[in-house]
Enzyme design. Structure first.
Site, PDB file in Angstrom:
ATOM      1  N   HIS A  85       0.814  -1.452   0.009  1.00  0.00           N
ATOM      2  CA  HIS A  85       0.016   0.150  -0.026  1.00  0.00           C
ATOM      3  C   HIS A  85       1.009   0.808  -0.102  1.00  0.00           C
ATOM      4  CE1 HIS A  85      -4.252  -1.767   0.628  1.00  0.00           C
ATOM      5  NE2 HIS A  85      -2.846  -3.486   0.577  1.00  0.00           N
TER       6      HIS A  85
ATOM      7  N   ASP B 236       3.587   8.911  -1.412  1.00  0.00           N
ATOM      8  CA  ASP B 236       2.434   8.956  -0.286  1.00  0.00           C
ATOM      9  C   ASP B 236       2.218   7.526  -1.673  1.00  0.00           C
ATOM     10  OD1 ASP B 236       0.272   7.750   0.916  1.00  0.00           O
ATOM     11  OD2 ASP B 236      -1.101  10.299   1.141  1.00  0.00           O
TER      12      ASP B 236
HETATM   13  C1  GDG Z   1      -1.692   3.872   2.899  1.00  0.00           C
HETATM   14  C2  GDG Z   1      -1.274   4.070   2.186  1.00  0.00           C
HETATM   15  C3  GDG Z   1      -3.195   4.471   0.593  1.00  0.00           C
HETATM   16  C4  GDG Z   1      -7.904  10.180   7.935  1.00  0.00           C
HETATM   17  N1  GDG Z   1      -8.069  10.822   9.105  1.00  0.00           N
HETATM   18  C5  GDG Z   1      -9.544  10.872   9.250  1.00  0.00           C
HETATM   19  C6  GDG Z   1     -10.129   9.629   8.988  1.00  0.00           C
HETATM   20  N2  GDG Z   1      -9.522   9.599   7.991  1.00  0.00           N
HETATM   21  C7  GDG Z   1      -9.247   8.588   6.475  1.00  0.00           C
HETATM   22  C8  GDG Z   1      -9.248   9.244   5.245  1.00  0.00           C
HETATM   23  C9  GDG Z   1      -8.847   7.791   4.674  1.00  0.00           C
HETATM   24  C10 GDG Z   1      -8.302   7.251   5.458  1.00  0.00           C
HETATM   25  O1  GDG Z   1      -8.215   7.207   6.672  1.00  0.00           O
HETATM   26  C11 GDG Z   1      -6.594   7.464   4.873  1.00  0.00           C
HETATM   27  O2  GDG Z   1      -5.877   6.996   3.904  1.00  0.00           O
HETATM   28  P1  GDG Z   1      -5.011   7.505   3.129  1.00  0.00           P
HETATM   29  O3  GDG Z   1      -5.010   6.750   1.557  1.00  0.00           O
HETATM   30  O4  GDG Z   1      -5.443   9.013   2.747  1.00  0.00           O
HETATM   31  O5  GDG Z   1      -3.494   7.523   3.801  1.00  0.00           O
HETATM   32  P2  GDG Z   1      -3.383   6.565   5.245  1.00  0.00           P
HETATM   33  O6  GDG Z   1      -4.034   6.066   5.959  1.00  0.00           O
HETATM   34  O7  GDG Z   1      -1.734   6.517   4.912  1.00  0.00           O
HETATM   35  O8  GDG Z   1      -3.082   4.544   3.747  1.00  0.00           O
HETATM   36  C12 GDG Z   1      -1.727   5.720   1.343  1.00  0.00           C
HETATM   37  C13 GDG Z   1      -4.139   3.306   1.779  1.00  0.00           C
HETATM   38  O9  GDG Z   1      -2.679   3.444   2.569  1.00  0.00           O
HETATM   39  C14 GDG Z   1      -4.945   2.691   0.733  1.00  0.00           C
HETATM   40  O10 GDG Z   1      -4.276   1.737   0.248  1.00  0.00           O
HETATM   41  O11 GDG Z   1      -3.503   5.283  -0.042  1.00  0.00           O
HETATM   42  O12 GDG Z   1      -0.838   5.939   0.761  1.00  0.00           O
HETATM   43  O13 GDG Z   1      -0.522   5.989   3.047  1.00  0.00           O
HETATM   44  O14 GDG Z   1     -10.316   7.437   4.247  1.00  0.00           O
HETATM   45  O15 GDG Z   1     -10.524   9.766   5.238  1.00  0.00           O
HETATM   46  N3  GDG Z   1     -11.274   9.356   9.377  1.00  0.00           N
HETATM   47  C15 GDG Z   1     -11.947   9.610   9.498  1.00  0.00           C
HETATM   48  N4  GDG Z   1     -11.685  10.392  10.816  1.00  0.00           N
HETATM   49  C16 GDG Z   1     -10.049  11.523  10.639  1.00  0.00           C
HETATM   50  O16 GDG Z   1     -10.316  11.518  11.083  1.00  0.00           O
HETATM   51  N5  GDG Z   1     -12.990   8.865   9.794  1.00  0.00           N
END
Ligand code: GDG
Length: 485
Positions: A158, A358
């Site tokens: 990921h 990322d």
């Molecule tokens: C890893 C990889 C890759 C965030 N803050 C809150 C919240 N979130 C949710 C977002 C989004 C998720 O968490 C974060 O996903 P990301 O993709 O932006 O980043 P990572 O957590 O680092 O995920 C990344 C991912 O895996 C999938 O393969 O895209 O690159 O690093 O859905 O909305 N959700 C809630 N409260 C928050 O304060 N409920």
């Protein structure tokens, strides 16, 4: 059709997959249509005597078997905080300076993966397809092979793959390469990641890319390809509450939602916003930045440092520009309920996504999905987020270039409605075409056909023909072949 066997650091409660979002939705959907088993860490730390290594906890949930295993506090420290999050996470995000190469971490990492493999082996059936997720579990496939498992085993990373020279700096890079080579299919987020992995094998003298695009390493042949993770627009939008709790805004909002991680470019984002206020004073009191930054991995030192840096930066910028009735940066270091995020995204004129590196970044996609198509906001997106490979109609910025980011805010605020609509439409199309279900289906189709190919009789279809025959869009990129520069 055989079962799907998943292995990941944490197991998602299937009944709460919609709230978890992203890949959890696709996996829960998959497990509704196909019997499965999901193995992961229970999230518990157990030290009492032999309890930590007692039999795994097995729970039946419909046609899915959930298998969880606790870690001991030493394992948590050396495997989870140490090797996974103190070595692999920073290095794979190109932060060699933050890597804690401590002796003992790798051995414990391997040991835990071996323990997981031993727990899984007796539960496997001959026609299972095994799908291992993420950097915590790179050696799991190799350990399963050592136990004689011959099922198709795929791995999805990921997070990004760093440049070859950075990857090769990991003292145990050869062991990691051997672990990667144990899989039939290695799925990565972007084409850049695929190229980086090819170069890692080539430059490290660890393997080579063959004529048909597969990699030959450690007497094994594996396919590496990109499968960009997506979101499910429908369920994301359906989680919106019927009545918005968002109060009408007196200012124009820029929104940031990122786990408080040093990879997310938060100091750069704050600095760019500060520079914007300095350079374009006419926007003061009219615009504010709301940054949600829920805590994560707080016991890793680098995370405490980034928290202090952000508190200082937001304080400095607010102190310099703020007024009695206007706070330029609202910095919220808490988790926010998912259902609230959609309205917050929708009511924000700019989605400000600035990671230094990322794998994908689902927030960028969620921001676009949440917009009102008749009056959409603008996404400002770092070129170093995997999502930038698909979301080309965003305002793409270099997060290290503060001046460029400050100017991008101005461009986004001044953008005509017509241009905002056109960009939003194109971004939505990209998000819809490759959603979370497409990611899941394409990966599994590819894994199963790659493995079947291995058993094909002489003269059967070539790997490329097999891959092309798949119905789902296949994202095998064009790559340098062995011997080409
Ligand atoms: C890893 C990889 C890759 C965030 N803050 C809150 C919240 N979130 C949710 C977002 C989004 C998720 O968490 C974060 O996903 P990301 O993709 O932006 O980043 P990572 O957590 O680092 O995920 C990344 C991912 O895996 C999938 O393969 O895209 O690159 O690093 O859905 O909305 N959700 C809630 N409260 C928050 O304060 N409920």
């Amino acid at each position: 059709m055989g079962r799907i066997v998943l292995a990941s650091n944490r197991v998602v409660d299937l009944s709460k997959a919609a709230q978890a979002g992203g890949v959890a939705i696709a996996i829960a959907d998959l497990l509704r249509t196909r019997p499965g088993l999901w193995l992961g860490w229970s999230g518990k730390i157990v030290d009492k005597g032999e309890d930590a290594h007692a039999a795994p906890n097995v729970v039946e949930d419909g046609t899915t078997t959930i298998v969880t295993i606790p870690l001991s506090s030493r394992e948590y420290k050396d495997y989870y905080l140490g090797y996974a999050n103190g070595v692999l996470w920073p290095v794979f995000h190109s932060r060699l300076d933050l890597a804690q190469f401590e002796s003992g971490y790798y051995n414990r990492y391997l040991e835990v993966n071996r323990r997981f493999a031993h727990a899984l082996k007796p539960l496997l059936k001959p026609d299972d397809t095994i799908w291992v997720h993420d950097y915590h579990m790179i050696p799991l496939g190799m350990e399963l092979r050592r136990l004689g498992v011959q099922n198709p085993i795929g791995f999805f990373l990921h997070i990004p793959v760093p440049g070859a020279q950075t990857f090769l700096a990991i003292p145990e890079h050869k062991e990691l390469a051997r672990g990667i080579a144990a899989y039939d299919l290695v799925g990565l987020q972007t084409r850049v990641d695929v190229t980086n992995l090819d170069h890692f094998f080539l430059d490290g003298g660890l393997g080579q890319v063959m004529e048909d695009g597969r990699t030959k390493a450690f007497d094994r042949e594996l396919l590496t390809a990109s499968f960009p993770v997506g979101i499910d627009m429908e369920s994301f939008l359906a989680s919106r509450p019927k009545k918005s709790r968002e109060r009408p805004l007196s200012t124009i909002r820029l929104i940031g939602v990122d786990r408080l991680d040093y990879t997310k470019g938060l100091p750069q984002k704050f600095r760019a916003f500060g520079r914007f206020l300095e350079k374009y004073p006419e926007y003061r009191r009219k615009v504010n930045l709301s940054q949600f930054a829920p805590p994560t991995r707080e016991s890793v030192v680098a995370y405490a440092d980034i928290r202090k840096e952000l508190e200082t930066l937001s304080g400095t910028i607010n102190g310099k520009f703020g007024e009695l009735d206007w706070v330029p940066i609202q910095y919220i270091h808490r988790s926010t309920p998912r259902r609230m995020l959609i309205d917050i995204f929708r009511n924000s004129r700019i989605g400000f996504v600035t990671p230094l590196r990322d794998g994908m970044n689902l927030v960028a996609k969620e921001y676009v999905a949440a917009q009102d198509p008749d009056d959409p906001g603008v996404l400002i997106l770092s070129r170093f987020a995997g999502a930038a490979e698909q979301l080309t109609e965003a305002l793409i910025v270099n997060p290290y270039n503060i001046e460029e980011m400050a100017d991008a805010i101005k461009i986004a605020l001044d953008m005509s409605l017509q241009e905002r609509k056109e960009r939003n439409e194109a971004l939505l199309a990209a998000i819809r075409t490759q959603d979370t279900f497409d990611w899941c289906r394409t990966f599994l189709n590819t894994l199963e056909s790659v493995h079947n190919r291995e058993a094909r009789p002489m003269g059967g279809p070539t790997p490329d023909a097999l891959l092309e025959a798949q119905q789902a869009p296949l994202l095998v990129p064009t790559r340098p072949r062995a011997g080409q520069s």
